[in-house]
Design a protein around this motif. Structure first.
Motif, mmCIF file in Angstrom:
data_model
loop_
_atom_site.group_PDB
_atom_site.id
_atom_site.type_symbol
_atom_site.label_atom_id
_atom_site.label_comp_id
_atom_site.label_asym_id
_atom_site.label_seq_id
_atom_site.Cartn_x
_atom_site.Cartn_y
_atom_site.Cartn_z
ATOM 1 N N ASP A 37 0.899 -1.346 0.090
ATOM 2 C CA ASP A 37 -0.045 -0.099 -0.049
ATOM 3 C C ASP A 37 0.975 1.310 0.212
ATOM 4 O OD1 ASP A 37 -2.232 -1.655 0.335
ATOM 5 O OD2 ASP A 37 -2.674 -1.341 2.613
ATOM 6 N N PHE A 38 1.484 1.162 0.963
ATOM 7 C CA PHE A 38 2.727 2.302 1.185
ATOM 8 C C PHE A 38 3.658 2.556 -0.199
ATOM 9 C CE2 PHE A 38 6.694 4.620 2.026
ATOM 10 C CZ PHE A 38 6.301 5.661 2.730
ATOM 11 N N GLY A 39 4.003 1.656 -0.686
ATOM 12 C CA GLY A 39 4.663 1.694 -2.186
ATOM 13 C C GLY A 39 3.853 2.161 -3.224
ATOM 14 N N SER A 69 -2.302 -5.532 -10.257
ATOM 15 C CA SER A 69 -3.887 -5.585 -10.253
ATOM 16 C C SER A 69 -4.659 -6.052 -9.231
ATOM 17 C CB SER A 69 -4.399 -6.211 -11.581
ATOM 18 O OG SER A 69 -5.710 -6.079 -11.861
ATOM 19 N N HIS A 70 -4.194 -7.102 -8.751
ATOM 20 C CA HIS A 70 -4.830 -7.608 -7.644
ATOM 21 C C HIS A 70 -4.751 -6.918 -6.272
ATOM 22 C CE1 HIS A 70 -6.098 -11.432 -8.972
ATOM 23 N NE2 HIS A 70 -4.979 -11.576 -9.689
ATOM 24 N N HIS A 71 -3.522 -6.320 -6.038
ATOM 25 C CA HIS A 71 -3.432 -5.430 -4.835
ATOM 26 C C HIS A 71 -4.088 -4.109 -5.329
ATOM 27 C CE1 HIS A 71 -1.169 -4.438 -1.428
ATOM 28 N NE2 HIS A 71 -0.985 -2.989 -2.030
ATOM 29 N N LEU A 72 -4.170 -3.644 -6.218
ATOM 30 C CA LEU A 72 -5.025 -2.126 -6.672
ATOM 31 C C LEU A 72 -6.553 -2.467 -6.142
ATOM 32 C CD1 LEU A 72 -3.147 -0.876 -9.823
ATOM 33 C CD2 LEU A 72 -2.965 -0.100 -7.496
ATOM 34 N N ARG A 74 -7.628 -4.325 -4.243
ATOM 35 C CA ARG A 74 -7.842 -4.257 -2.688
ATOM 36 C C ARG A 74 -7.840 -2.935 -2.241
ATOM 37 N NH1 ARG A 74 -4.823 -8.888 -3.374
ATOM 38 N NH2 ARG A 74 -2.670 -8.111 -2.585
ATOM 39 N N MET A 75 -6.790 -2.092 -2.638
ATOM 40 C CA MET A 75 -6.998 -0.687 -2.280
ATOM 41 C C MET A 75 -7.918 0.142 -2.588
ATOM 42 S SD MET A 75 -2.779 0.044 -3.159
ATOM 43 C CE MET A 75 -2.670 1.600 -2.144
ATOM 44 N N GLU A 76 -8.252 -0.066 -3.957
ATOM 45 C CA GLU A 76 -9.620 0.556 -4.281
ATOM 46 C C GLU A 76 -10.794 0.233 -3.698
ATOM 47 O OE1 GLU A 76 -10.895 1.717 -8.795
ATOM 48 O OE2 GLU A 76 -10.388 -0.491 -8.685
ATOM 49 N N LYS A 77 -10.910 -0.908 -3.076
ATOM 50 C CA LYS A 77 -11.951 -1.032 -2.252
ATOM 51 C C LYS A 77 -12.119 -0.523 -0.939
ATOM 52 C CE LYS A 77 -13.147 -5.712 -3.877
ATOM 53 N NZ LYS A 77 -12.940 -7.386 -3.678
ATOM 54 N N ARG A 78 -10.853 -0.265 -0.364
ATOM 55 C CA ARG A 78 -10.626 0.550 0.711
ATOM 56 C C ARG A 78 -10.539 2.207 0.614
ATOM 57 N NH1 ARG A 78 -5.343 -1.807 1.934
ATOM 58 N NH2 ARG A 78 -5.029 -0.113 3.564
#
Length: 140
Positions: A37-39, A69-72, A74-78
Protein backbone atom coordinates in the motif's frame (compact mmCIF):
# COMPACT_ATOMS: atom_id res chain seq x y z
CA UNK A 1 31.99 -18.80 -2.78
CA UNK A 2 33.95 -19.60 0.32
CA UNK A 3 32.55 -19.70 3.85
CA UNK A 4 33.52 -16.12 4.69
CA UNK A 5 31.91 -14.80 1.51
CA UNK A 6 28.72 -16.74 2.18
CA UNK A 7 28.69 -15.49 5.78
CA UNK A 8 29.01 -11.82 4.76
CA UNK A 9 26.30 -12.28 2.11
CA UNK A 10 23.93 -13.83 4.65
CA UNK A 11 24.74 -11.12 7.21
CA UNK A 12 23.96 -8.42 4.63
CA UNK A 13 20.65 -10.02 3.65
CA UNK A 14 19.67 -10.64 7.25
CA UNK A 15 20.44 -7.09 8.34
CA UNK A 16 18.42 -5.62 5.49
CA UNK A 17 15.46 -7.90 6.17
CA UNK A 18 15.46 -7.13 9.91
CA UNK A 19 15.70 -3.37 9.42
CA UNK A 20 13.13 -3.29 6.62
CA UNK A 21 10.81 -5.56 8.59
CA UNK A 22 10.97 -3.29 11.63
CA UNK A 23 10.19 -0.21 9.55
CA UNK A 24 7.22 -1.92 7.85
CA UNK A 25 5.94 -3.29 11.17
CA UNK A 26 5.93 0.14 12.81
CA UNK A 27 4.24 1.71 9.81
CA UNK A 28 1.59 -1.03 9.60
CA UNK A 29 0.86 -0.95 13.33
CA UNK A 30 0.32 2.82 13.29
CA UNK A 31 -1.44 3.25 9.95
CA UNK A 32 -2.90 -0.07 8.81
CA UNK A 33 -1.03 0.27 5.51
CA UNK A 34 0.91 -2.67 4.16
CA UNK A 35 4.32 -2.37 2.54
CA UNK A 36 2.61 -2.65 -0.86
CA UNK A 37 0.00 0.00 0.00
CA UNK A 38 2.71 2.43 1.03
CA UNK A 39 4.76 1.65 -2.08
CA UNK A 40 1.83 2.34 -4.40
CA UNK A 41 0.74 5.54 -2.66
CA UNK A 42 4.28 6.88 -2.36
CA UNK A 43 5.06 6.24 -6.03
CA UNK A 44 1.82 7.86 -7.17
CA UNK A 45 2.80 11.05 -5.36
CA UNK A 46 6.58 10.96 -5.97
CA UNK A 47 6.62 9.91 -9.62
CA UNK A 48 3.27 10.99 -10.94
CA UNK A 49 1.92 13.93 -8.97
CA UNK A 50 -0.87 11.68 -7.69
CA UNK A 51 -1.48 9.58 -10.78
CA UNK A 52 0.38 7.11 -12.96
CA UNK A 53 -0.40 4.67 -15.72
CA UNK A 54 -0.85 1.23 -14.21
CA UNK A 55 2.02 -0.18 -16.28
CA UNK A 56 4.38 2.60 -15.16
CA UNK A 57 3.42 1.86 -11.56
CA UNK A 58 4.05 -1.87 -12.06
CA UNK A 59 7.44 -1.15 -13.61
CA UNK A 60 8.46 1.22 -10.80
CA UNK A 61 7.58 -1.40 -8.19
CA UNK A 62 9.07 -4.30 -10.17
CA UNK A 63 5.76 -6.12 -9.83
CA UNK A 64 4.07 -8.12 -12.57
CA UNK A 65 0.75 -6.89 -13.96
CA UNK A 66 -1.33 -9.51 -12.18
CA UNK A 67 0.15 -8.89 -8.73
CA UNK A 68 -0.36 -5.14 -9.05
CA UNK A 69 -3.88 -5.53 -10.39
CA UNK A 70 -4.93 -7.70 -7.44
CA UNK A 71 -3.32 -5.31 -4.98
CA UNK A 72 -4.95 -2.26 -6.57
CA UNK A 73 -8.35 -3.99 -6.36
CA UNK A 74 -7.92 -4.32 -2.60
CA UNK A 75 -6.72 -0.72 -2.30
CA UNK A 76 -9.63 0.54 -4.41
CA UNK A 77 -12.12 -1.25 -2.13
CA UNK A 78 -10.58 0.61 0.82
CA UNK A 79 -10.88 3.94 -0.99
CA UNK A 80 -7.12 4.57 -1.24
CA UNK A 81 -6.94 4.75 -5.05
CA UNK A 82 -9.14 4.88 -8.14
CA UNK A 83 -8.50 3.31 -11.53
CA UNK A 84 -9.63 5.17 -14.62
CA UNK A 85 -9.55 3.75 -18.15
CA UNK A 86 -7.55 5.75 -20.67
CA UNK A 87 -9.57 5.71 -23.88
CA UNK A 88 -6.74 6.71 -26.20
CA UNK A 89 -4.57 3.62 -25.76
CA UNK A 90 -6.63 1.23 -23.64
CA UNK A 91 -4.36 1.81 -20.65
CA UNK A 92 -5.42 2.40 -17.07
CA UNK A 93 -4.52 5.36 -14.91
CA UNK A 94 -4.17 4.87 -11.14
CA UNK A 95 -5.10 7.93 -9.08
CA UNK A 96 -4.57 8.51 -5.37
CA UNK A 97 -7.75 9.55 -3.53
CA UNK A 98 -7.99 12.04 -0.68
CA UNK A 99 -8.24 9.03 1.68
CA UNK A 100 -5.07 7.57 0.15
CA UNK A 101 -3.24 10.90 0.35
CA UNK A 102 -4.23 11.29 3.99
CA UNK A 103 -3.05 7.75 4.76
CA UNK A 104 0.28 8.46 3.04
CA UNK A 105 0.67 11.76 4.87
CA UNK A 106 0.05 9.94 8.17
CA UNK A 107 2.55 7.19 7.28
CA UNK A 108 5.48 9.32 6.07
CA UNK A 109 6.59 10.66 9.47
CA UNK A 110 6.23 7.20 11.02
CA UNK A 111 8.33 5.65 8.26
CA UNK A 112 10.94 8.41 8.55
CA UNK A 113 11.16 7.99 12.32
CA UNK A 114 11.45 4.20 12.01
CA UNK A 115 14.17 4.47 9.34
CA UNK A 116 16.10 6.85 11.57
CA UNK A 117 15.68 4.63 14.66
CA UNK A 118 16.41 1.26 13.06
CA UNK A 119 18.98 2.30 10.45
CA UNK A 120 20.40 5.82 10.33
CA UNK A 121 21.02 6.20 14.07
CA UNK A 122 23.01 2.94 14.00
CA UNK A 123 25.51 4.26 11.43
CA UNK A 124 28.84 5.96 11.95
CA UNK A 125 30.19 8.48 9.44
CA UNK A 126 32.48 5.74 8.14
CA UNK A 127 29.49 3.38 7.70
CA UNK A 128 27.66 6.04 5.68
CA UNK A 129 30.70 6.58 3.48
CA UNK A 130 31.10 2.82 2.89
CA UNK A 131 27.41 2.28 2.14
CA UNK A 132 27.39 5.25 -0.23
CA UNK A 133 30.42 3.92 -2.12
CA UNK A 134 28.89 0.45 -2.35
CA UNK A 135 25.57 1.83 -3.59
CA UNK A 136 27.31 3.93 -6.24
CA UNK A 137 29.33 0.92 -7.48
CA UNK A 138 26.35 -1.42 -7.63
CA UNK A 139 23.72 0.84 -9.19
CA UNK A 140 25.01 0.21 -12.68
Amino acid sequence: MNEDEMRIWNMWKGSFKRIFGRVVKEMSEHTGLSEGDFGVLDRLVQFGDGKLRQQELADSMDWDKSRLSHHLTRMEKRGLILRKPLAADRGVQVVITSVGKSALDDALPIVSKAIRKHFLDQLTDQDIESITKLAERTKK
